[in-house]
Design a protein around this motif. Sequence first.
Motif, PDB file in Angstrom:
ATOM      1  N   VAL A  58     -26.803 -75.729 -77.606  1.00  0.00           N
ATOM      2  CA  VAL A  58     -27.389 -74.409 -77.415  1.00  0.00           C
ATOM      3  C   VAL A  58     -26.678 -73.423 -78.337  1.00  0.00           C
ATOM      4  O   VAL A  58     -25.448 -73.484 -78.466  1.00  0.00           O
ATOM      5  CB  VAL A  58     -27.240 -73.986 -75.942  1.00  0.00           C
ATOM      6  N   PRO A  59     -27.426 -72.528 -79.004  1.00  0.00           N
ATOM      7  CA  PRO A  59     -26.781 -71.556 -79.902  1.00  0.00           C
ATOM      8  C   PRO A  59     -25.685 -70.771 -79.170  1.00  0.00           C
ATOM      9  O   PRO A  59     -25.787 -70.542 -77.956  1.00  0.00           O
ATOM     10  CB  PRO A  59     -27.933 -70.643 -80.315  1.00  0.00           C
ATOM     11  N   PRO A  60     -24.611 -70.363 -79.886  1.00  0.00           N
ATOM     12  CA  PRO A  60     -23.512 -69.636 -79.243  1.00  0.00           C
ATOM     13  C   PRO A  60     -23.967 -68.274 -78.715  1.00  0.00           C
ATOM     14  O   PRO A  60     -25.008 -67.750 -79.099  1.00  0.00           O
ATOM     15  CB  PRO A  60     -22.494 -69.488 -80.368  1.00  0.00           C
ATOM     16  N   ALA A  61     -23.142 -67.722 -77.825  1.00  0.00           N
ATOM     17  CA  ALA A  61     -23.486 -66.487 -77.108  1.00  0.00           C
ATOM     18  C   ALA A  61     -23.961 -65.362 -78.028  1.00  0.00           C
ATOM     19  O   ALA A  61     -24.896 -64.625 -77.682  1.00  0.00           O
ATOM     20  CB  ALA A  61     -22.285 -66.028 -76.272  1.00  0.00           C
ATOM     21  N   GLN A  62     -23.348 -65.219 -79.198  1.00  0.00           N
ATOM     22  CA  GLN A  62     -23.713 -64.067 -80.050  1.00  0.00           C
ATOM     23  C   GLN A  62     -25.148 -64.167 -80.586  1.00  0.00           C
ATOM     24  O   GLN A  62     -25.700 -63.164 -81.039  1.00  0.00           O
ATOM     25  CB  GLN A  62     -22.722 -63.880 -81.223  1.00  0.00           C
TER      26      GLN A  62
ATOM     27  N   LEU B 132     -30.593 -74.648 -72.479  1.00  0.00           N
ATOM     28  CA  LEU B 132     -31.054 -73.376 -73.050  1.00  0.00           C
ATOM     29  C   LEU B 132     -31.520 -72.445 -71.938  1.00  0.00           C
ATOM     30  O   LEU B 132     -31.222 -71.236 -71.941  1.00  0.00           O
ATOM     31  CB  LEU B 132     -32.192 -73.645 -74.040  1.00  0.00           C
ATOM     32  N   LEU B 133     -32.252 -73.004 -70.979  1.00  0.00           N
ATOM     33  CA  LEU B 133     -32.699 -72.213 -69.829  1.00  0.00           C
ATOM     34  C   LEU B 133     -31.499 -71.622 -69.093  1.00  0.00           C
ATOM     35  O   LEU B 133     -31.461 -70.418 -68.765  1.00  0.00           O
ATOM     36  CB  LEU B 133     -33.497 -73.107 -68.880  1.00  0.00           C
ATOM     37  N   ALA B 134     -30.493 -72.467 -68.844  1.00  0.00           N
ATOM     38  CA  ALA B 134     -29.303 -72.021 -68.109  1.00  0.00           C
ATOM     39  C   ALA B 134     -28.576 -70.922 -68.874  1.00  0.00           C
ATOM     40  O   ALA B 134     -27.993 -70.015 -68.270  1.00  0.00           O
ATOM     41  CB  ALA B 134     -28.368 -73.205 -67.867  1.00  0.00           C
ATOM     42  N   ALA B 135     -28.609 -70.992 -70.203  1.00  0.00           N
ATOM     43  CA  ALA B 135     -27.867 -70.012 -71.010  1.00  0.00           C
ATOM     44  C   ALA B 135     -28.606 -68.691 -71.135  1.00  0.00           C
ATOM     45  O   ALA B 135     -28.006 -67.673 -71.484  1.00  0.00           O
ATOM     46  CB  ALA B 135     -27.584 -70.593 -72.397  1.00  0.00           C
ATOM     47  N   THR B 136     -29.911 -68.690 -70.881  1.00  0.00           N
ATOM     48  CA  THR B 136     -30.689 -67.480 -71.165  1.00  0.00           C
ATOM     49  C   THR B 136     -31.313 -66.849 -69.916  1.00  0.00           C
ATOM     50  O   THR B 136     -31.595 -65.640 -69.933  1.00  0.00           O
ATOM     51  CB  THR B 136     -31.851 -67.803 -72.139  1.00  0.00           C
ATOM     52  N   LEU B 137     -31.525 -67.612 -68.846  1.00  0.00           N
ATOM     53  CA  LEU B 137     -32.206 -67.074 -67.672  1.00  0.00           C
ATOM     54  C   LEU B 137     -31.444 -65.856 -67.146  1.00  0.00           C
ATOM     55  O   LEU B 137     -30.223 -65.894 -66.997  1.00  0.00           O
ATOM     56  CB  LEU B 137     -32.286 -68.151 -66.588  1.00  0.00           C
ATOM     57  N   GLY B 142     -34.224 -64.530 -71.773  1.00  0.00           N
ATOM     58  CA  GLY B 142     -34.668 -65.479 -70.754  1.00  0.00           C
ATOM     59  C   GLY B 142     -36.094 -65.975 -70.993  1.00  0.00           C
ATOM     60  O   GLY B 142     -36.419 -67.124 -70.693  1.00  0.00           O
ATOM     61  N   GLN B 143     -36.938 -65.097 -71.566  1.00  0.00           N
ATOM     62  CA  GLN B 143     -38.325 -65.491 -71.805  1.00  0.00           C
ATOM     63  C   GLN B 143     -38.412 -66.708 -72.729  1.00  0.00           C
ATOM     64  O   GLN B 143     -39.185 -67.633 -72.473  1.00  0.00           O
ATOM     65  CB  GLN B 143     -39.092 -64.323 -72.427  1.00  0.00           C
ATOM     66  N   ILE B 144     -37.599 -66.688 -73.771  1.00  0.00           N
ATOM     67  CA  ILE B 144     -37.632 -67.818 -74.709  1.00  0.00           C
ATOM     68  C   ILE B 144     -37.159 -69.089 -74.011  1.00  0.00           C
ATOM     69  O   ILE B 144     -37.730 -70.170 -74.200  1.00  0.00           O
ATOM     70  CB  ILE B 144     -36.774 -67.497 -75.948  1.00  0.00           C
ATOM     71  N   GLY B 145     -36.120 -68.948 -73.192  1.00  0.00           N
ATOM     72  CA  GLY B 145     -35.632 -70.104 -72.432  1.00  0.00           C
ATOM     73  C   GLY B 145     -36.726 -70.730 -71.579  1.00  0.00           C
ATOM     74  O   GLY B 145     -36.912 -71.954 -71.589  1.00  0.00           O
ATOM     75  N   VAL B 146     -37.476 -69.882 -70.858  1.00  0.00           N
ATOM     76  CA  VAL B 146     -38.532 -70.402 -69.985  1.00  0.00           C
ATOM     77  C   VAL B 146     -39.677 -70.973 -70.821  1.00  0.00           C
ATOM     78  O   VAL B 146     -40.257 -72.014 -70.464  1.00  0.00           O
ATOM     79  CB  VAL B 146     -39.041 -69.306 -69.028  1.00  0.00           C
ATOM     80  N   LEU B 147     -40.002 -70.314 -71.942  1.00  0.00           N
ATOM     81  CA  LEU B 147     -41.101 -70.814 -72.782  1.00  0.00           C
ATOM     82  C   LEU B 147     -40.786 -72.202 -73.340  1.00  0.00           C
ATOM     83  O   LEU B 147     -41.640 -73.098 -73.334  1.00  0.00           O
ATOM     84  CB  LEU B 147     -41.377 -69.827 -73.929  1.00  0.00           C
ATOM     85  N   VAL B 148     -39.547 -72.374 -73.822  1.00  0.00           N
ATOM     86  CA  VAL B 148     -39.170 -73.683 -74.365  1.00  0.00           C
ATOM     87  C   VAL B 148     -39.193 -74.732 -73.244  1.00  0.00           C
ATOM     88  O   VAL B 148     -39.656 -75.865 -73.441  1.00  0.00           O
ATOM     89  CB  VAL B 148     -37.768 -73.618 -75.022  1.00  0.00           C
ATOM     90  N   TYR B 149     -38.704 -74.323 -72.068  1.00  0.00           N
ATOM     91  CA  TYR B 149     -38.671 -75.234 -70.912  1.00  0.00           C
ATOM     92  C   TYR B 149     -40.090 -75.635 -70.517  1.00  0.00           C
ATOM     93  O   TYR B 149     -40.396 -76.834 -70.371  1.00  0.00           O
ATOM     94  CB  TYR B 149     -37.970 -74.514 -69.762  1.00  0.00           C
ATOM     95  N   ALA B 150     -40.972 -74.648 -70.363  1.00  0.00           N
ATOM     96  CA  ALA B 150     -42.367 -74.938 -70.005  1.00  0.00           C
ATOM     97  C   ALA B 150     -43.040 -75.761 -71.104  1.00  0.00           C
ATOM     98  O   ALA B 150     -43.812 -76.694 -70.817  1.00  0.00           O
ATOM     99  CB  ALA B 150     -43.135 -73.641 -69.752  1.00  0.00           C
ATOM    100  N   GLY B 151     -42.730 -75.438 -72.348  1.00  0.00           N
ATOM    101  CA  GLY B 151     -43.320 -76.173 -73.469  1.00  0.00           C
ATOM    102  C   GLY B 151     -42.916 -77.639 -73.439  1.00  0.00           C
ATOM    103  O   GLY B 151     -43.727 -78.529 -73.737  1.00  0.00           O
TER     104      GLY B 151
END
Lengths: 230, 230, 230, 230
Positions: A58-62, B132-137, B142-151
Motif C-alpha cells: 500500500v502506498p505510504p501515508a504521505q 488499501l481499504l484498511a489504510a484509507t477507510l 476512503g472512496q478510492i479504497g472502497v472503489l478498488v475493493y468493490a472493483g
Amino acid sequence: MAEPTAFDEAADEPGSARADRDRGSERAETRRGPERLEAFSDGVFAIAITLLVLEIRVPPAQDLDTSAHLLSALGALWPSYLGYLVSFATIGIMWANHHNLIRLVAIVSHGLILSNLLLLLIVGFVPFPTALLAATLGTPTGQIGVLVYAGTFVSIAVAFNVLWDQVRRGRGVLRPDVDRRSVDSITRSYRLGPPGFLVAFVAALINPAWGMAVIIGLVALYLLPSSSGA
Amino acid sequence: MAEPTAFDEAADEPGSARADRDRGSERAETRRGPERLEAFSDGVFAIAITLLVLEIRVPPAQDLDTSAHLLSALGALWPSYLGYLVSFATIGIMWANHHNLIRLVAIVSHGLILSNLLLLLIVGFVPFPTALLAATLGTPTGQIGVLVYAGTFVSIAVAFNVLWDQVRRGRGVLRPDVDRRSVDSITRSYRLGPPGFLVAFVAALINPAWGMAVIIGLVALYLLPSSSGA
Amino acid sequence: MAEPTAFDEAADEPGSARADRDRGSERAETRRGPERLEAFSDGVFAIAITLLVLEIRVPPAQDLDTSAHLLSALGALWPSYLGYLVSFATIGIMWANHHNLIRLVAIVSHGLILSNLLLLLIVGFVPFPTALLAATLGTPTGQIGVLVYAGTFVSIAVAFNVLWDQVRRGRGVLRPDVDRRSVDSITRSYRLGPPGFLVAFVAALINPAWGMAVIIGLVALYLLPSSSGA
Amino acid sequence: MAEPTAFDEAADEPGSARADRDRGSERAETRRGPERLEAFSDGVFAIAITLLVLEIRVPPAQDLDTSAHLLSALGALWPSYLGYLVSFATIGIMWANHHNLIRLVAIVSHGLILSNLLLLLIVGFVPFPTALLAATLGTPTGQIGVLVYAGTFVSIAVAFNVLWDQVRRGRGVLRPDVDRRSVDSITRSYRLGPPGFLVAFVAALINPAWGMAVIIGLVALYLLPSSSGA
C-alpha cells in the motif's frame, strides 16, 4: 534433521532384512510412489504463488492525503501489478507442468528428490526477483531487475530439465507404460525452455523492455493449449 | 517452467499412441478428474485467507507509551478489523462456492484450468485491496479504497461466471448426471454476482460508506442458507 | 481451544463405553493412524520452507539509483542467499526424515503428538535464526548469528531424537512389522545429529566461518544417498 | 463469490430433482462428509501457526554493532519468544481439538460451516494479538496486551462451544454411533474453556503477569493427557 540416511526410503532395497520378512505390505511401502513428493511440492507451489501479493505494498501515508495523490501512487505501482501477473502465471504453469511430469513417475529415486528440491528452491525464490522487478522496472536500474528476473526463469527451465532427466534416466523411475514417443515429445518441449528464457535475458541486456516483452510472450505461449495432440 | 505443452494432460486425446497401448490404466490417467485442481485451489484459498491478518499491524512504538494511547490506537485500527472480517467472510464463501462448482466437473479442460487460474489470481490479490481499504477507510481517500475493493469483488464475480461457463460449455467437462435444472439454477444465481457488486461500486462513487454497506449486505446475504431447495 | 481432553483420541481407551458399543468402526477411529498428524506436519514444513524467501529483502530505495549501486547491494545480500539455501536444504531434509519416521508409526500416542508439536515448534522457528544469520554474517556480530543458527539445529536434532524415542518406546506406537535391525540403524544415525551440530556450535565459538563450514558440510552430507543399504 | 446459494450443497435436499434421478452416486455427493471442511481448516491452522514466526523481528541495525548489544537486544525479545511459544501451543491444541470434534461429524450442515468459519476467523487472527503481546509485555501497556490476548482466547473457547453446539444439535450432523456419554463428556469439558480464560482476563485486570500465568497454566493443562479415560 538427524541422520545421514535422510532419503533412505527412496532407495530400492530388495535385499533388506525387512523386505525378506514382510513381502506383501513391504512393497507398497519401500517402493513408494510419488504421492507425498507431490503433496509437499503442491504446498510449496501454492504458498509461493500466494505470497506474491505481499510484495504489492500500500502506498505510504504521505500519498494517502488526496484522491489525486493516491490514484497517481496506485498507478505508479504498475510494475508490482505486472510482476504479480507474470509470476503468478509462471508459477501456475510450473505447477501444471510439475504435475504432468510427476504423474509419469513410478518410483521416487534419491536423484528425483534432490532435483525436485532444487526446483522448489528456485520456485520458492521467485517472490524475491518479482519484488526486485517491481522496485526497479521503469527506473534507471530496471535492466538489472529484468536480468535477475529472466535469469531466475532460465534457472527454473534448467531445473525442470534436470528433474526430467532424473525421471527419464533413473532406473525404474519412469512408469513402464509410458511410451517412447511421449517421452521424446516431452524431452523436445522441455529443451526449448532454457534457450527461450536465455533469449529474454539477452534481449534485456540490449533493452529491459524487450526482455520483459520476450518473457511475457513466452508465458502467454505456455498458457495456450498445446498442439501436440495430432 | 519448461515447455509449451503445459496443459497437455487436460486434453482429451483419444487417438494417442499411449491410449492405444494401455487402455485400462490410461483412462484414469488421461481423462483426469478435478482432484488435483481442487487441492491446489484449496491451498491458495486457505493461504490467502490466513495472510489477511498480516495486514493488521501493531501500532507503532510511539502509541505504546500509555494505556490510553494504545487503546485509542487499537480503536483507530477499526478499518483493518472490518477489512479482515469482510475479506475473510468473502474468501470463505468463495471457497465454498468453488467447491460446489468443482464437484460438478467430470473432466478438467484446458479452458477450465485457465479460468481457474484467473480466479485464483484475483483471490490471491484480495489481501492488497483489503490493506488499501484498511489504510484509507475513514480518511479523505476512503472512496478510492472502497472503489478498488468493490472493483476487486466485481472481478471475482465475473471470474466465477467465466469459470462456470467453462464447466457448462466445455465438451464433456460437466458431469453427465447433473441435470438441467441444477445447471440453470446455478447459472441464474451466478449471474447476480457482477451486477450486485457493481451496485456497491456505483454506491461508493456517491458515498464510500454506502458502498461498504452494500458490500457487507451482499456478503451477509451469501452467508445465509440458500432458499433454492423448494 | 476448549477442553482438557485435547488429545483424548490419541489414547488407547479399550474399556470406554463407546468401544463396547461399536467395535467394528470404532477400531479405525480410536486407534487412529498417523495420516492426519502427517498432513498437518507437511503443511508446517511446506509453509516454513516457503516463508524463508520473505527474509530476503529488496535493497532500500537509496541503493536503487544506479546499476553499480544496485549490483553491489545485491551482492551484499550474500548472507541472505546463503541462509535461504542452507535453511531450505535443512527443512527439506527434515521433511524427508520426518516422513521416513512417521511411516513406521502404527498408532499415534499422546507423547508422539507432543514431541511432534515440539519439533514443529522449532521447525517453524527456523525463519528467525535464518534472518538473524543473514543480518549478521560478515559483520562483527556474525558469531552470534552463527551460534544461534547452530543452536537451533542442535535443538532440532534433539527434538528428532525425542520424537524417535516416542515412536520406539511408546506402547504399540511402532508398527509391528518393523524389524529390530531397522530400528537400531535409525537410532544410531539419529544419535549422530546432536553432537554433529554441537561441533558446529563449538567451531562457531572459535570462528563463525568454521561454524558455518561445519553446518554446510553436515547438510551436504545429509543430501547424499545413504549407504546403509548393504 | 458469485451466488446466494453458497452453502447449498450442505443442505439435506431429499426431494430435489437430482436426488430423484440419480440415487446411488447422489448420496455420496449431497450428503457430504466433513473431509473437505477438515482439509481447509487444517490448512488455516497450519498456516496460522507458521505465520507466528514472522512477528519475531531481527533487532534493528543499530543493535547489530557489538555482540553485547545484540545479545541484549535478543534477550529483550523474550516477550516475542513467549508469545510464539504460547500461541504455537494453543493453535496446536486447537488443531487437535478441532480434529477430535470433526471426526464425530456425519453430515456437514450450513450452521456447522458458518460456525467453523467463525472459529477459523479467530484462529487466523491469533498472530495479531500475539504480536501485540510481544510489543507490550514488560512495558507500561503490557496489561492491554495481555487483556487482548486473553480476550482472544475467550473468543476461541466460545467459538468452540458454538461449533460443538452445531454438531450436537444439528439434525443428522452427529454420527449416529457416537454415544450419549461421550457427547456429555465433551460438552462438560468444552464448557470449562470460556470461564477458564475469563479468569485469565480478570487476573490480567488486576496484574498482567497473573493473567499470563493463568493462560500459561491453562495451556500446560491442555497439553497433559486427559484423565477422562476411567
